[in-house]
Design an enzyme around this catalytic site. Structure first.
Site, short mmCIF file in Angstrom:
data_model
loop_
_atom_site.label_atom_id
_atom_site.label_comp_id
_atom_site.label_asym_id
_atom_site.label_seq_id
_atom_site.Cartn_x
_atom_site.Cartn_y
_atom_site.Cartn_z
N GLY A 266 46.99 43.27 16.15
CA GLY A 266 47.35 42.29 17.17
C GLY A 266 46.11 41.59 17.69
O GLY A 266 45.00 41.89 17.30
N GLN A 267 46.31 40.65 18.57
CA GLN A 267 45.19 39.96 19.19
C GLN A 267 45.31 40.05 20.69
O GLN A 267 46.38 39.86 21.25
CB GLN A 267 45.15 38.50 18.76
CG GLN A 267 44.55 38.32 17.38
CD GLN A 267 43.84 37.00 17.27
OE1 GLN A 267 44.38 35.97 17.58
NE2 GLN A 267 42.60 37.03 16.84
N GLY B 130 42.50 40.54 24.45
CA GLY B 130 41.18 40.26 24.97
C GLY B 130 40.89 41.07 26.20
O GLY B 130 41.78 41.64 26.82
N GLY C 298 38.19 40.74 29.69
CA GLY C 298 37.22 39.86 30.31
C GLY C 298 35.98 40.55 30.78
O GLY C 298 34.90 39.98 30.78
N THR C 299 36.09 41.81 31.17
CA THR C 299 34.94 42.50 31.74
C THR C 299 34.89 43.93 31.25
O THR C 299 35.89 44.51 30.82
CB THR C 299 35.02 42.52 33.28
OG1 THR C 299 36.18 43.27 33.66
CG2 THR C 299 35.15 41.12 33.84
N ASP D 283 51.78 40.32 29.03
CA ASP D 283 52.17 39.86 27.70
C ASP D 283 53.07 40.91 27.03
O ASP D 283 52.88 41.26 25.87
CB ASP D 283 50.94 39.59 26.84
CG ASP D 283 51.26 38.70 25.63
OD1 ASP D 283 52.30 38.01 25.66
OD2 ASP D 283 50.47 38.70 24.67
#
Length: 448
Positions: free
Chosen positions: A154-155, A157, A159-160, A244
């Site tokens: 899957g994709q 992300g 952020g920190t 999501d």
């Protein structure tokens, strides 16, 4: 003067002697030589296939030796060329290695690697069992067979570094375990445990696999998924909004146990806030219309997305499909419309409607899904309420069938609910308009 004849006292009285036409005893080339007249002199060169200076000798060359000389010249030339190529190649490889090493260090620093190392060092200890591991790019590339696309699940992300640390502390049996990350690449991969049975979406939308998904299995998956979202909203600190939730992000193991994955779009909720102002991110078909309209992200946004997954589970249809008629493209809106018209059983998956004893159970699930899909977030149940109802239904299956005494109430809910009053055009399958960088998430074979 040698090479000339005539009267030197006259103007232009000296004429060049063509030694090649009128050779003198002292001006003669040897046999097999070619004479070339020049002004005041001449030159001698041996004919082809002869060697010598042309003045004293011209000997026929040995063909074998000539070939040997050619091979010698070729060999020397080739050897020199190979040496140049080897030296250049070694220098280029060394340069590329140094460059790659510097890039890895640069990415590691930019991605917060040193901060993460410090945090992990402080948190190490016998009581800390969920510490994530920092993988090197070389090890991760080897483990994934050169980042084979078949091993990309899957994709997402993050952020920190702080968010990665928080996700590493999530300890829930229905959450895909985050094993670690690699910070030596521009796009840092997250390393999860490997779940072998694919995604819920694959099982729902493949005819053969869908036939093996009984109603009991589907409701168990729904209850387990709802339990994860309830845990994130109510038990995790700080609370986490998944943002999501969709069937692609629900993995199944060999026993059809749900494993929620991909927290790349998730947001941490500060203790003093109930909603977050953020640029819209999510997947069309699952995206909360209130969030899309106001950009205010709340826990109820996850409730809406879960409602779509619940409808997917009982209908077997995709959340968004442009191959369907316009009024049926959005599964959520099509479901609401069908329920209001009393056509619920017309859109349910044939694999789960064969048993008439499940009718009451399906109606209850439909009512729950309809509540989750309410256009107003405040009118939706919490994920804790949703999880409790689904878990109770999974434990007490037969209680679902005892709905005859409540049938009038259920029918009223199925027909009197207000229609979904928010519409929008679908131009793409997903929306990703956020400042958070996208990252590839990869399975790691050494996981559980």
């Amino acid at each position: 003067m040698q090479g000339y004849d005539g009267n030197p006292y006259l103007k232009d009285g000296c004429r060049d002697i063509n030694e090649c036409v009128d050779p003198q005893p002292d001006y003669r080339c040897v046999k097999n030589a070619i004479c070339n007249n020049t002004v005041g002199s001449y030159t001698c060169t041996c004919r082809p296939d002869f060697s010598g200076d042309g003045y004293t000798e011209c000997n026929r060359e040995n063909p074998q030796r000539k070939i040997q000389n050619i091979y010698l010249i070729i060999g020397i030339t080739t050897g020199v060329a190979l040496m140049v190529i080897i030296v250049f190649g070694w220098s280029y490889t060394a340069f590329q290695r140094r460059k790659m090493s510097m890039m890895k260090k640069k990415f590691f620093q930019e991605n917060g690697g040193f901060v993460l190392q410090q945090r992990l060092t402080r948190e190490e200890g016998p009581s800390h069992t969920n510490t994530i591991k920092i993988f090197t790019a070389d090890k991760l590339e080897k483990a994934t067979n050169g980042f084979d696309k078949d091993r990309v699940v899957g994709q997402g992300g993050f952020g920190t570094v702080y968010k990665v640390l928080v996700l590493s502390q999530i300890n829930h049996r229905n959450v895909v375990k985050l094993l670690g990350c690699c910070l030596e690449t521009e796009v840092p991969p997250l390393v999860y445990e490997f779940i072998s049975n694919g995604t819920l979406s694959e099982h729902l939308h493949d005819k053969l696999k869908a036939s093996a998904l009984s109603l009991d299995i589907r409701l168990k998956v729904a209850a387990e998924t709802a339990g994860v979202l309830s845990y994130l909203h109510s038990a995790a600190y700080p609370p986490i909004i998944h943002r999501d939730n969709k069937s692609v992000n629900v993995l199944l193991d060999k026993n059809y146990t749900a494993k929620v994955s991909d927290f790349g779009a998730s947001r941490l909720v500060p203790a003093d806030q109930t909603e977050l102002s953020t640029l819209v991110q999510g997947t069309l078909g699952y995206l909360d219309p209130e969030y899309l309209q106001t950009s205010q992200l709340t826990k109820k946004s996850d409730v809406y997305s879960f409602g779509v997954v619940l409808v997917e589970l009982i209908t077997g249809q995709k959340a968004l499909c442009f191959q369907r008629p316009e009024e049926e493209r959005s599964l959520a809106q099509y479901f609401i419309s069908s329920v209001e018209k009393g056509h619920l059983f017309n859109i349910l998956d044939d694999n789960i409607v064969s048993d008439e004893g499940d009718a009451g159970q399906l109606k209850n699930v439909a009512v729950l899904a309809q509540r989750c899909l309410n256009v107003k977030g405040d009118d939706r149940p919490t994920m804790k309420e949703v999880a409790a109802q689904l878990e109770a239904g999974s434990r007490l299956k037969h209680s679902w069938a005892q709905t005859d005494q409540h049938s009038e109430e259920i029918e009223s809910l199925l027909h009197d609910t207000q229609p979904l009053g928010f519409g929008y055009e679908y131009s793409e399958h997903s929306v990703h308009i956020d400042s958070i960088t996208s990252h590839v998430t990869l399975p790691f074979p050494g996981g559980r």
